[in-house]
Each structure stands twice: as C-alpha cells, then as structure tokens.
Design a protein around this motif. Structure first.
Motif, PDB file in Angstrom:
ATOM      1  N   ALA A 171      -5.458  -1.037  -3.740  1.00  0.00           N
ATOM      2  CA  ALA A 171      -4.972  -0.404  -4.744  1.00  0.00           C
ATOM      3  C   ALA A 171      -5.015   1.637  -4.678  1.00  0.00           C
ATOM      4  CB  ALA A 171      -5.145  -0.515  -6.021  1.00  0.00           C
ATOM      5  N   ALA A 215      -0.978  -3.777  -7.815  1.00  0.00           N
ATOM      6  CA  ALA A 215      -1.556  -3.894  -6.269  1.00  0.00           C
ATOM      7  C   ALA A 215      -1.426  -5.900  -6.426  1.00  0.00           C
ATOM      8  CB  ALA A 215      -2.869  -3.497  -6.023  1.00  0.00           C
ATOM      9  N   TYR A 243       2.566  -0.303   1.204  1.00  0.00           N
ATOM     10  CA  TYR A 243       2.346  -2.074   0.194  1.00  0.00           C
ATOM     11  C   TYR A 243       3.629  -2.956   0.690  1.00  0.00           C
ATOM     12  CZ  TYR A 243       5.012  -3.835  -4.350  1.00  0.00           C
ATOM     13  OH  TYR A 243       5.175  -4.277  -5.176  1.00  0.00           O
TER      14      TYR A 243
END
Length: 410
Positions: free
Chosen positions: A31, A41, A92
């Motif tokens: 994260a 996350a 991400y």
C-alpha cells in the motif's frame, strides 16, 4: 519416479500457498509503495480469490482433452508469468489485473493435480498421495510465507513475488523431468461433465467445504489482532506463532490423508469438522493463557488442514465421470470459505463483541459443515448397510441379554 512426481506437485502447492498467504503480511508495504490505503490494497487479496473461483472450473474444462502432464506444466507457466509480472506492477490497476490472472490457475492445478496424484498412488493410498501435494501448501506457511514476509518488510515486496515466479519455474522443470506422461482417459464431453451440477451429492460436498472450512478462516483471518489485543503477545512474535500454526497444518495434512484411507473420506471429514468446532470454542476459554494459546494454535492448525485431503477425495468420489471438474470446483469452494469465514467472523467484531467472537462464528460454521457431511454419510449406501448391520447386532444383544439369558424368577 512416482514419488518424485508427487514432490513436483507439492512444489507447485508450495508456490501457490506462498503467493496466496504472503500478501496478507506485506499489505502495508504494498500500500505504501503505491500510495494507496491498506483497505484498498486488500483488493489484491480479493482479486486473487476471484481468479481462483473463475479459473478453477473454466481452465479445467478447457484443458480436459489435453495430456495431464502438459496441462500441469502449462498452468504453472501461467502462474510463474503473472506472479513475475506482479513484481513489476507499478500501479494499483496493473497489480489488480496481475493478481487476478495469478489466481486463475490455482484451482485448476490443485484440481487436476489431485486426480493425477490419486492415479500415481498405490491402491488404497489415494488420499495420502493427495496429502503429499497439499503438503507443499502447508509447508509454505512454515517457510515460504514467513520468508516472503520478512523480505517484503525489510527489503522489497517485489522480490517476494519474483521469488514466487522462480518457484513456479522450478515446478515446471520438476514436472517436465519427473511427471510421467499418463495416458489420457477418455472422459465425457463438456455438456456431460457439467451434468455434475445436476447431482445432489457434489453440491452437498461443496457446501461442506465452503461452510465447514469457513470455520478455520473465521479464526485465522483475525488471529493477529486476537494474539496481540486479547492474549497479550508482542507484535513481533505473531510471525513466529503463525509458524506454529503452519507446523500444525503440515502435521494435520498428513494425518488427514491417513484417516481418509483408513476409514472413509466422508467419515474423516465429519469427525474432523466436529473436532474443529469444539477446538474453536475451547480456544475462546483459554485465550487469556499464552501457553494454552500456543498449544491451541498448533492444534487448530492440525485439525483444520487435516480436512483438506479427505474432503478433496470425497469430492472426487462424488464426481464420477467428471473428477477433475469436481476437484477444481472444490478448490473454488475453499476460496469461498476464505471469503465467507472472514466476512461472517468480522460481523460481530464490527458490532463491538471483540475478536474472540469470530471464534464462535467459526465454531458454528464448522459444526454446520459437520452436520452436512453427516447427512452425506447417511445417504451413502455402504454407510446405511453398516448402520443396519450395527442395529441388527444391537437388537440381537438385547434379545440374548434380556430374554434368552435372563435369570428365571422363582
């Protein structure tokens, strides 16, 4: 050679177990490097689980007509590729995709591998052979996950996933050199295999897995805060206590295989789930004692993973004509159990009842699974015959004891 082939499957299980569980220990590091929150996350865990659920039946069906050695090597190649790509994920969105694709071969590898392990074993030793393959997953919790967590926390989490990719490559080479080219059994077509879902018993076994083993995940998902906030362990000790749980998982995995071969998969599954339910309840009363918690952590790890081989063999036997598909569905059910146990266990915690309340939820889930397994046991013909014979013997005992041999009154 046959033993080496089982070790090759166990190495694949080691890599799968490592990538599935290590993310939980390095989530803060992941994260931080991506500048996202820890809950966000956590989506990487969900993406992997979703990949398992979707990939298990899909890849098994698509690979049905191919030689099993080629299938297993191909699944490991996929696994190695996307875990390596995870190590190079810069955003991400990219990592979400790579984690999803990393999970796709998980269930198919264990599903096909369990059937292959049974074919490689001696008659009457099928469950023990399956346990050898799952042994890799349990050993991952002793060696791979702690090592990967340490590397992720102290060096770089990307190295951890690169290491998983190397394990996948090593598994490919092991399968290539050690796995015999088993003849492909001519099985039913796609439509006939999907007919598995029209039968009652496979659905009941899936419920046993998804609900019953969810009891373990309700406890294990919250073990770290429970150990710290309830029992009073220092935070740095948690990783070592998880190793104790991993040792229990490894011992239980081998015990479960022997129990399933000695008695029957359904009997072993039912009894072990009852024991799990009782153990989870007992844990709540002993949670204040550090020594007792260490003992119970090992015991729960043992009983929880002793169910893996019996319930997998139970599903294979309930899926006649579509064993690999049924086996892969059961792997998907394990991941549903993971999500279900964590979700249900978290409800009373969020309501303010404390971390021990998750154990009560786990005990109820395990008990429910045991009762479902018991109904499967009663529905099987051989079990009913055995029960009838036992009833006849009991009636004969009463007849002899109280009628034929009763003393005459004067």
């Amino acid at each position: 050679m046959m033993r080496k082939a089982l070790y090759a499957l166990a190495l694949g299980g080691f890599g799968i177990g490592m990538t599935e569980f290590v993310i939980m220990g390095i989530l803060p590091e992941v994260a931080k490097s991506m500048s996202i929150s820890i809950p966000k996350a956590g989506h990487f865990i969900s993406a992997y689980a979703l990949g398992v659920v979707i990939g298990a039946p899909t890849l098994t069906l698509l690979s049905n007509r191919f030689q099993k050695k080629i299938v297993l090597i191909s699944l490991m190649a996929w696994f190695a590729l996307f875990n390596t790509l995870t190590a190079f994920s810069g955003t991400y969105e990219i990592m979400l995709v790579t984690r999803f694709f990393s999970g796709l071969p998980h269930g198919a590898f264990f599903g096909v591998g369990a059937v292959v392990a049974g074919r490689l074993s001696a008659n009457g030793k099928e469950a023990q052979a399956v346990a050898v393959m799952f042994g890799g997953l349990t050993i991952a919790n002793i060696i791979g996950v702690p090592l990967g967590t340490y590397i992720g926390q102290h060096i770089d989490w990307r190295i951890t996933f690169a290491l998983v990719g190397l394990i996948g490559l090593g598994t490919m080479l092991s399968l290539f050199f050690w796995m015999p080219a088993l003849p492909n059994k001519s099985g039913p077509g796609l439509i006939k295999q999907m007919g598995l879902l029209k039968r009652k018993e496979p659905w009941m076994v899936l419920m046993v897995t998804a609900i019953g083993t969810g009891g373990f995940f309700a406890w294990y998902s919250y073990i770290a805060p429970l150990l710290i906030q309830v029992t009073g362990f220092e935070e740095y000790l948690v990783i070592y206590i998880l190793v104790i749980a991993g040792l229990g998982m490894t011992a239980g995995n081998m015990i479960g295989g022997k129990l399933a071969d000695r008695y029957s998969p359904v009997t072993a599954t039912s009894i072990l789930l009852f024991v799990m339910s009782f153990s989870l309840l007992l844990f709540t009363f002993l949670a204040g004692s550090k020594i007792a918690v260490l003992i119970m952590t090992f015991a729960l790890g043992t009983v929880s993973f002793s169910i893996a081989a019996p319930v997998q063999m139970l599903m294979i036997r309930a899926s006649k004509g579509a064993e690999e598909l049924g086996s892969s569905f059961n792997q998907a059910a394990f991941n549903i159990a993971n999500a279900l146990g964590a979700f249900l266990g978290g409800i009373p915690i969020s309501l303010g009842y404390g971390f021990l309340s998750a154990n009560w939820v786990g005990a109820l889930l395990a008990l429910s699974g045991a009762l479902i397994a018991g109904s499967v046991m009663l529905s099987q013909t051989n079990t009913l015959i055995g029960f009838n014979r036992l009833l006849i013997r009991f009636k004969w005992y009463l007849f002899r004891r109280y009628i034929l041999l009763a003393p005459t009154r004067s």
